[in-house]
Structures are given as C-alpha cells and as structure tokens.
Design a protein around this motif. Structure first.
Motif, mmCIF file in Angstrom:
data_model
loop_
_atom_site.group_PDB
_atom_site.id
_atom_site.type_symbol
_atom_site.label_atom_id
_atom_site.label_comp_id
_atom_site.label_asym_id
_atom_site.label_seq_id
_atom_site.Cartn_x
_atom_site.Cartn_y
_atom_site.Cartn_z
ATOM 1 N N GLU A 166 18.757 85.005 11.256
ATOM 2 C CA GLU A 166 19.544 83.777 11.418
ATOM 3 C C GLU A 166 19.083 82.708 10.434
ATOM 4 O OE1 GLU A 166 19.636 82.195 15.310
ATOM 5 O OE2 GLU A 166 20.408 84.004 16.261
ATOM 6 N N ARG B 238 21.557 81.146 7.522
ATOM 7 C CA ARG B 238 21.894 79.721 7.464
ATOM 8 C C ARG B 238 21.396 79.083 6.172
ATOM 9 N NH1 ARG B 238 21.084 80.050 13.276
ATOM 10 N NH2 ARG B 238 18.848 79.627 13.082
ATOM 11 N N ARG C 271 23.782 77.363 3.239
ATOM 12 C CA ARG C 271 23.645 75.992 2.751
ATOM 13 C C ARG C 271 23.424 75.957 1.240
ATOM 14 N NH1 ARG C 271 20.744 75.479 7.745
ATOM 15 N NH2 ARG C 271 18.759 75.927 6.696
ATOM 16 N N THR D 237 28.871 80.137 7.594
ATOM 17 C CA THR D 237 28.198 81.199 8.339
ATOM 18 C C THR D 237 28.332 80.993 9.848
ATOM 19 O OG1 THR D 237 26.053 80.071 8.434
ATOM 20 C CG2 THR D 237 26.497 81.445 6.492
ATOM 21 N N CYS E 260 26.397 82.811 13.411
ATOM 22 C CA CYS E 260 25.456 83.757 14.007
ATOM 23 C C CYS E 260 25.827 83.913 15.479
ATOM 24 C CB CYS E 260 24.027 83.246 13.885
ATOM 25 S SG CYS E 260 23.448 83.060 12.178
ATOM 26 N N ASP F 25 27.529 75.897 9.283
ATOM 27 C CA ASP F 25 26.956 77.000 10.042
ATOM 28 C C ASP F 25 27.173 76.780 11.524
ATOM 29 O OD1 ASP F 25 24.429 75.666 11.245
ATOM 30 O OD2 ASP F 25 24.229 75.237 9.103
ATOM 31 N N THR G 235 26.029 78.671 15.419
ATOM 32 C CA THR G 235 25.261 79.662 16.165
ATOM 33 C C THR G 235 25.690 79.572 17.621
ATOM 34 O OG1 THR G 235 23.361 79.468 14.682
ATOM 35 C CG2 THR G 235 22.965 80.449 16.845
#
Length: 328
Positions: free
Chosen positions: A149, A153, A157, A163, A165, A244, A246
C-alpha cells in the motif's frame, strides 16, 4: 480504456475479470498460471501468460494490450506459508509489485487498483475496523500488503497516477461452481474437507469474549468483492487525475465460527456434530469486523449477498470438484 488484471485467472481474479467485462469494461488478464486456471476465463478475455517479476514480459503486455489501468491481484496469500517462507513472500509480493509499478509508470498507466488485505490490521481490539484503525500486521504476508500500500500510494503521488487500495476481509462463495476456490486454506473449505472425509470440523477456542465464545469474523461474497473492484476502477477513471483511496471491503456483519459451523452442517446435510472444540490458536483475535462506511461513501458500493449464499455457492463448487462429498 483497457484494464489489465494481474492474477486474473485466479479465484478472485476471474470473478473480477468477468464482472468488469460484463459491465462493459475492456479487460485483459496477465497471469503466470501457477495457481490460476485459464479455463475460468471466457474466450473473449485475452490472457497474457507472464510473471510480475518479468519486466520484459510486462512491457510487452502493456504495449500490445494498450493498457491504461491495472488491477493488481497477483500475489502469494497463505499466512502460515509466509511465516515459513518470508523471503519468497517479500520477493513475489513486494518486489513483484515494484517491478510492475516500474513497468506501468514507464507505460504511462494512470489508474491502479491494489489488492490489499485485512491482514494489515493484525489483531485489532475494536468493535468495527475502520481505515484509521492502526495497522499492526502479524505475518510476513500482512507486512507485504501494508508495505505494498505504501509503495502504491507513493508511486501514485510521484507519477500522477490515481490509486485505490482495497482491504479485503474473508472472501467466500462463487458466482458459479466452476469458478469456486480450489484451495483449502480458509475456514469454509476446511469445514468442507472434514465433512467429505467423514470427520468433524474443528473450532479453535470457545472461551473468547463473544456471544457464543467463538471468534467472530466478517465474510464477503466474492461476487460482491468483484463489484467493489469495478466500482473502484470506475471511480479512478472518472476522477481524471492523481489521488489515492484506501477502503475496507467487508460485509460489516460479524459471524461467529460456531454459527458458521452450524450453517455449513445445515447446507451440506452433515449428520454428525457440527464442530469439535479445540484449544485456542495463538494470535487469533476475538472479533474482526469491517466498517463499510467509507466504501459506501467513496465507491457507492455495499455488499448484497449474505453468508448463507456464500456457503451454498461454495459447497456447489466443492461438490463439482469432489463429487464424493455428495455420497458422504
């Protein structure tokens, strides 16, 4: 836009590939077929055989298939095996991810979905696990997922790549029998194996601080998980820029091991005791259940299937491969 699904001939990967293709996405699969089965894929989904550690093969696939997004599922995933073979897990899961990210950034890929795991949390002592719950993995497998992860990430960037996760909880079930999980590493197929052998399933510990004393877990149907990947891929495509995300991918509902054993006995018609209690295993937390609030908010996704459908569909797949189970 073409999405390349690494590990797309595996149990989860084939469900993801089919779900995305059926939803109208352009999909191709990259798999070394070490654990995958090419027959899980319909003939209209291209399959490129290769290893994620093979940079030249990745470059060819990304170029020939004109890939603009990647869903990365290829990885080793047995917790116990990772403890015995940590070097293998770090090489294949983390170094393999590094090689893949080098290839996708060189190819100008702008969207990347990473298959992570609830194993990043370790043994959280909370009622519901949120994405801000501290990550304290207990196995090399969990460590490779957490470090993966970080790497995804950071790469996103640095290279302007969007992205996501996805932290899976306990995956079960099948969309159709021929797509079912062929491994016996999770609790439901472990129960099936015992029943098929004429034995009694095992429960490890019944003195936990839970309603019936057995561990409580969060189970997610593989079809729902596949839909979560589709939602994440479309979210990244729509945002048209770096960023990103998650998120936990679970049901948000806890099922005890005792409840699961009783349900398996009911679905399979097992006539003996539903389970035999054994001593606790070291490291098993009493309860691990996901909060699904962020997935609902950010992806517009929530699970639709219950644990009964998971057990029933998994049993149909088990009986397809092990017809002797029906004679038991």
């Amino acid at each position: 836009m073409t999405w390349l699904i690494t590990g797309g001939a595996g149990y989860i990967g084939a469900h993801v590939a089919r779900a995305m293709a059926e939803a109208g996405e352009s999909v191709a699969v990259y798999d070394d077929i070490s654990n995958g089965v090419s027959g899980r894929l319909p003939p209209d989904i291209p399959l490129f055989e290769g290893d994620v550690l093979d940079r030249a093969a990745l470059d060819r696939a990304l170029d020939e298939l004109n890939v603009t997004g990647v869903v990365h599922l290829a990885a080793k995933k047995q917790v116990g095996q990772s403890v015995e073979e940590p070097l293998r897990y770090y090489r294949e899961n983390l170094h393999g991810l590094t090689v893949l990210l080098e290839a996708v950034t060189a190819a100008g890929v702008k969207n990347f979905v990473f298959s992570s795991s609830a194993a990043v949390y370790g043994t959280p002592d909370v009622e519901l696990v949120t994405e801000s719950t501290p990550c304290l993995p207990l196995s090399p497998y969990g460590e490779t997922k957490l470090a993966g992860e970080w790497l995804v990430r950071a790469t996103g960037r640095a290279h302007g790549m969007a992205t996501a996760c996805l932290r899976y909880f306990n995956v079960a079930g099948a969309a159709r029998p021929e797509l079912s999980d062929t491994g016996v590493f999770n609790v439901i197929p472990m129960f099936f194996e015992k029943i098929t052998e004429g034995d009694t399933p095992l429960i490890f510990g019944d003195d936990y601080p839970t309603p019936d004393g057995t561990c409580v877990r969060d189970y997610i149907h593989v079809e729902d998980l596949a839909e979560a990947h589709l939602a994440a891929a479309r979210r990244l495509s729509a945002q048209q820029g770096a960023g990103d995300l998650t998120v936990n991918i679970g049901s948000g509902e806890g099922v005890s091991v005792r409840e699961l054993a009783d349900l398996v006995a009911e679905v399979t018609g097992h006539q003996g005791p539903s389970a035999k209690v054994m001593p606790r295993r070291a490291g098993d937390p009493a309860r691990v259940v996901a909060s699904g609030e962020l997935a609902a908010k950010e992806l517009g996704w929530s699970p639709r299937q219950d644990v009964r459908s998971m057990v029933t569909s998994a049993w149909e797949g088990w009986c397809l491969r092990r017809p002797e189970a029906l004679r038991g």
